[in-house]
Design an enzyme around this catalytic site. Sequence first.
Site, PDB file in Angstrom:
ATOM      1  N   SER A  12      31.238  16.088  35.157  1.00  0.00           N
ATOM      2  CA  SER A  12      30.107  15.210  34.843  1.00  0.00           C
ATOM      3  C   SER A  12      29.354  15.736  33.621  1.00  0.00           C
ATOM      4  CB  SER A  12      29.187  15.182  36.067  1.00  0.00           C
ATOM      5  OG  SER A  12      28.316  14.092  36.012  1.00  0.00           O
ATOM      6  N   PRO A  13      28.728  14.836  32.858  1.00  0.00           N
ATOM      7  CA  PRO A  13      27.980  15.308  31.686  1.00  0.00           C
ATOM      8  C   PRO A  13      26.878  16.288  32.056  1.00  0.00           C
ATOM      9  CG  PRO A  13      27.669  12.924  32.044  1.00  0.00           C
ATOM     10  CD  PRO A  13      28.709  13.384  33.002  1.00  0.00           C
ATOM     11  N   GLN A  27      29.604  11.456  25.659  1.00  0.00           N
ATOM     12  CA  GLN A  27      28.434  10.732  26.181  1.00  0.00           C
ATOM     13  C   GLN A  27      27.365  10.684  25.092  1.00  0.00           C
ATOM     14  OE1 GLN A  27      25.388  12.262  28.943  1.00  0.00           O
ATOM     15  NE2 GLN A  27      25.935  10.596  30.344  1.00  0.00           N
ATOM     16  N   TYR A  59      15.921   8.087  30.079  1.00  0.00           N
ATOM     17  CA  TYR A  59      15.950   8.243  28.624  1.00  0.00           C
ATOM     18  C   TYR A  59      15.764   6.870  27.963  1.00  0.00           C
ATOM     19  CZ  TYR A  59      17.337  12.934  29.875  1.00  0.00           C
ATOM     20  OH  TYR A  59      17.340  14.191  30.410  1.00  0.00           O
ATOM     21  N   ARG A  71      26.490   4.936  31.871  1.00  0.00           N
ATOM     22  CA  ARG A  71      25.864   5.618  33.025  1.00  0.00           C
ATOM     23  C   ARG A  71      24.542   4.925  33.335  1.00  0.00           C
ATOM     24  NH1 ARG A  71      25.153  11.873  35.015  1.00  0.00           N
ATOM     25  NH2 ARG A  71      27.148  11.393  35.942  1.00  0.00           N
ATOM     26  N   ARG A  76      27.205  20.229  38.976  1.00  0.00           N
ATOM     27  CA  ARG A  76      26.878  21.629  39.288  1.00  0.00           C
ATOM     28  C   ARG A  76      28.058  22.440  39.809  1.00  0.00           C
ATOM     29  NH1 ARG A  76      21.679  19.843  42.408  1.00  0.00           N
ATOM     30  NH2 ARG A  76      23.159  18.156  42.735  1.00  0.00           N
TER      31      ARG A  76
HETATM   32  C1  FMN Z   1      22.445  21.437  33.906  1.00  0.00           C
HETATM   33  C2  FMN Z   1      22.611  19.962  34.019  1.00  0.00           C
HETATM   34  C3  FMN Z   1      22.578  19.174  32.889  1.00  0.00           C
HETATM   35  C4  FMN Z   1      22.763  17.793  32.998  1.00  0.00           C
HETATM   36  N1  FMN Z   1      22.846  17.049  31.863  1.00  0.00           N
HETATM   37  C5  FMN Z   1      23.217  15.752  31.932  1.00  0.00           C
HETATM   38  C6  FMN Z   1      23.513  15.017  30.774  1.00  0.00           C
HETATM   39  O1  FMN Z   1      23.503  15.535  29.663  1.00  0.00           O
HETATM   40  N2  FMN Z   1      23.849  13.720  30.912  1.00  0.00           N
HETATM   41  C7  FMN Z   1      23.902  13.112  32.131  1.00  0.00           C
HETATM   42  O2  FMN Z   1      24.206  11.929  32.220  1.00  0.00           O
HETATM   43  N3  FMN Z   1      23.669  13.819  33.253  1.00  0.00           N
HETATM   44  C8  FMN Z   1      23.348  15.108  33.175  1.00  0.00           C
HETATM   45  N4  FMN Z   1      23.178  15.834  34.329  1.00  0.00           N
HETATM   46  C9  FMN Z   1      23.369  15.179  35.635  1.00  0.00           C
HETATM   47  C10 FMN Z   1      24.784  15.411  36.151  1.00  0.00           C
HETATM   48  O3  FMN Z   1      25.761  14.812  35.330  1.00  0.00           O
HETATM   49  C11 FMN Z   1      24.945  14.860  37.573  1.00  0.00           C
HETATM   50  O4  FMN Z   1      24.744  13.476  37.548  1.00  0.00           O
HETATM   51  C12 FMN Z   1      23.988  15.509  38.568  1.00  0.00           C
HETATM   52  O5  FMN Z   1      23.885  16.904  38.354  1.00  0.00           O
HETATM   53  C13 FMN Z   1      24.449  15.270  40.008  1.00  0.00           C
HETATM   54  O6  FMN Z   1      25.732  15.761  40.212  1.00  0.00           O
HETATM   55  P1  FMN Z   1      26.033  17.155  40.985  1.00  0.00           P
HETATM   56  O7  FMN Z   1      25.391  17.021  42.330  1.00  0.00           O
HETATM   57  O8  FMN Z   1      27.529  17.237  41.048  1.00  0.00           O
HETATM   58  O9  FMN Z   1      25.421  18.248  40.188  1.00  0.00           O
HETATM   59  C14 FMN Z   1      22.956  17.202  34.248  1.00  0.00           C
HETATM   60  C15 FMN Z   1      22.953  18.003  35.386  1.00  0.00           C
HETATM   61  C16 FMN Z   1      22.809  19.371  35.290  1.00  0.00           C
HETATM   62  C17 FMN Z   1      22.861  20.198  36.534  1.00  0.00           C
END
Ligand code: FMN
Length: 767
Positions: A415-416, A493, A574, A622, A717
């Site tokens: 994921s981003p 992205q 955003y 997204r 994560r």
């Molecule tokens: C450190 C970090 C940076 C993130 N940056 C972005 C981002 O740049 N773009 C985005 O769409 N989501 C971003 N997210 C959200 C994640 O893509 C994801 O949707 C969110 O962490 C939930 O997924 P998870 O439970 O697997 O961590 C970020 C999450 C984390 C933890």
Amino acid sequence: MRIACVGGGPAGLYFAISMKLRDPAHQIEVFERNAPGVTFGWGVVFSDLTVDNITTNDPASAEVITREFAHWDDIDVHFRGETITSGGHGFIGIGRKRLLEILQDRARELDVVLHFNSECDPADAMWGDYDLVIASDGINSRFRDAEREAFGVDEDVRANKFVWLGTSKVFEAFTFAFEETEHGWIWAHAYRFAPDASTFIVECSEETWRGFGFDKMSQDESIAACEKLFAKYLDGHRLQSNASHLVGSAAWLNFKRIKCERWSSGNVILLGDAAHTAHFSIGSGTKLALEDAIKLADVLNRKGLSLEAAMDEYVAERNLEVLKLQNSARNSTEWFETLERYTHFEPLQFAYSLLTRSQRISHENLRLRDREWLEGVERWFWKRATAGESNKTAPPMFAPFKLREMEVMNRVTVSPMAMYSAVDGVPNDFHFVHYGERALGGAGLIFTEMTCVSSEGRISPGCTGMWNEDHVAAWKRIVDFVHSQSKAKICLQLGHSGAKGSTRLGWEGNDVPLDEGNWPVMAASDVPWSPVNQVPRPMTRADMDAVRDQFVAAVKMGIECGFDMVELHAAHGYLLAGFITPLQNKRTDEYGGSLENRLRYPLEVFAAMRAAWPKDRPMSVRISATDWAGEDGITSQEALLIGEAFAREGADLIDVSAGQSWAGQQPVYGRMFQTPFSDRIRNEGKLATMAVGNIYEPDHANSILAAGRADLVALARPHLVDPFWTLRAAAQLDYRDVAVPPQYLNGMSQLARNLKREAEMAAALKA
Ligand SMILES: Cc1cc2nc3c(=O)[nH]c(=O)nc-3n(C[C@H](O)[C@H](O)[C@H](O)COP(=O)(O)O)c2cc1C
Ligand SMILES: Cc1cc2nc3c(=O)[nH]c(=O)nc-3n(C[C@H](O)[C@H](O)[C@H](O)COP(=O)(O)OP(=O)(O)OC[C@H]3O[C@@H](n4cnc5c(N)ncnc54)[C@H](O)[C@@H]3O)c2cc1C
């Protein structure tokens, strides 16, 4: 103690028994409005764990109950002319009437005084004479409702109609029979509870119920109509009701979910259904009632424990158990309420979706129950994923997926994730290693972090960008590595920070403005992200043109870099999300107000990007499928419309995230907590989706994919600390056909061997 139990259902009787067992000196009376042997309902099912609990508590009654249990293993799902049978489910059931007889006999044996035909009124002064009054008077508890505020009652009347019937037809399997009619779908949940009798619950939506005219029928007419509808399952057996006290359509009920903030008030303590209910489709109400009774008797007899402390312990422990079950029950209830979302599934997937609906049973649970059946599901999944070419029996997460001409080798994506480590937007060696390592880690698709289309569109000074040739060169180096050294695809992205711009690096404070060097921010409206953030400048049409053109320019640079896919970030508050959510968008022009207006600019940007991006390469968007703000923000119904609108502009995949669109959000976290939004968009909108949010085990991924709740799963994560998450999952599931970098082959086979040995040892220990 002198105790009155109001209600002689499983809760009241079993509590009386449990108290007497702990101290025969207690004086206990049970007051039941019905005569002995008169009760509503038919059979109830139990789990092995409940049997263990009641056996420990009272071996004597447990011995009689278990002797009379009906056992069955299979679940039959009848759907669209097919019967799907899966085994290993291990149910046990007993007639409710028989259960009550056994409990009544046991209570008498222990000198509990039973009063039948005794309607109790909470206003009666006599209750003050008892040390405790146990309100075990069921779902419609008068004793609870007399003090609704004191108990903090929360009632949720669910949408579907159901009627609890019985039949002499003996169903050898737990049977779900779904029938499509001119008025919509109607279905039965049926199971045997005695050698000659089965429960037969009929359920449908209110619309279908009215369509059939059940609202105007007498009970006998309803039963005759159900007999006709389900004739092919009943083999000439009749359906019967034992709710003769309910007249006409009143035999049909809407399930009522009850929760109480407090379970005691004065000398009244709530027990069983009076305190909480769990939807009948997960069959746990009686179990909860019996286990409440055991716990309450325990704490009340613990020496040195004050009544207050006893109540605290009772509520703390039981409430947790109840909340867990109510959570599963809610998933199950919602599955049946949104049944039509799944009726386009093929029967096998429909059955899988039904079996995993509460999220208590997962892919690997199903493997343990019936390996052959589960492997059939896996084969079916692979066949579909490869347009009939593969006969593989393998976990769904490893099946390929195609979007336009891009084929990803498996369904796992990184994921981003913003890394806040760029200087002037230029990715550097950190990014090269970070993305390169994750590409080697086995996931089919890697997303870049939100890469910003302009310097002022960055969230923080550390965000990556795509607005000049330095960015192109640096990203190209990364993309080339991914393509030359791995089989992963990589998606760019693109985003603009809007009101959430000009803030610190993630680990220095999320969404907190910079100490110095802040740049002005713009957004849909002059709504600051929070009181400490800048008030953004509302965008003019000229600003909109400029930003749209920046997105298009970035897309063109993405082509130069060789990206396989582009994603528009329209989530998380955003810039573009700020247009979509009414919480941030307060405009009064054609870009504000209705959802159609709020979507106008984000769709314009998407369409312009799509026009610049090659036709054979996919694009995704997204979105935040909810603002976690109830009706004030985006709801899941609107998320479906948003997904559909982007799909009309050429989005091939909806990346379904949620929230982060206003500072006061109230998310409901849990395992896979955002997946229901993906499920809705995929199956109501018939769109390809990616689910994300606390998906962290291979079992989660496989369950989501096989149940058709998403086409891809994204993990953020988990990939931060484990770039090799996919390879580890392959080793764990003993799946060999995964893209391991040749340099790492030895490590992979050793990991697989070790994990297998550990699993075998764990299984041996358990056995
Ligand atoms: C450190 C970090 C940076 C993130 N940056 C972005 C981002 O740049 N773009 C985005 O769409 N989501 C971003 N997210 C959200 C994640 O893509 C994801 O949707 C969110 O962490 C939930 O997924 P998870 O439970 O697997 O961590 C970020 C999450 C984390 C933890
Ligand atoms: C369709 C359906 C299917 C179900 N299937 C299952 C299943 O398979 N497995 C399972 O575990 N659970 C099942 N349940 C749930 C289960 O029936 C209840 O959770 C369980 O009965 C709760 O026990 P209780 O003693 O708290 O309440 P109840 O069983 O409702 O008992 C309450 C008693 O109080 C009496 N009463 C009420 N008011 C008064 C009054 N004012 N004065 C005197 N007496 C009063 C009532 O007559 C009744 O006997 C199902 C429920 C439904 C509706």
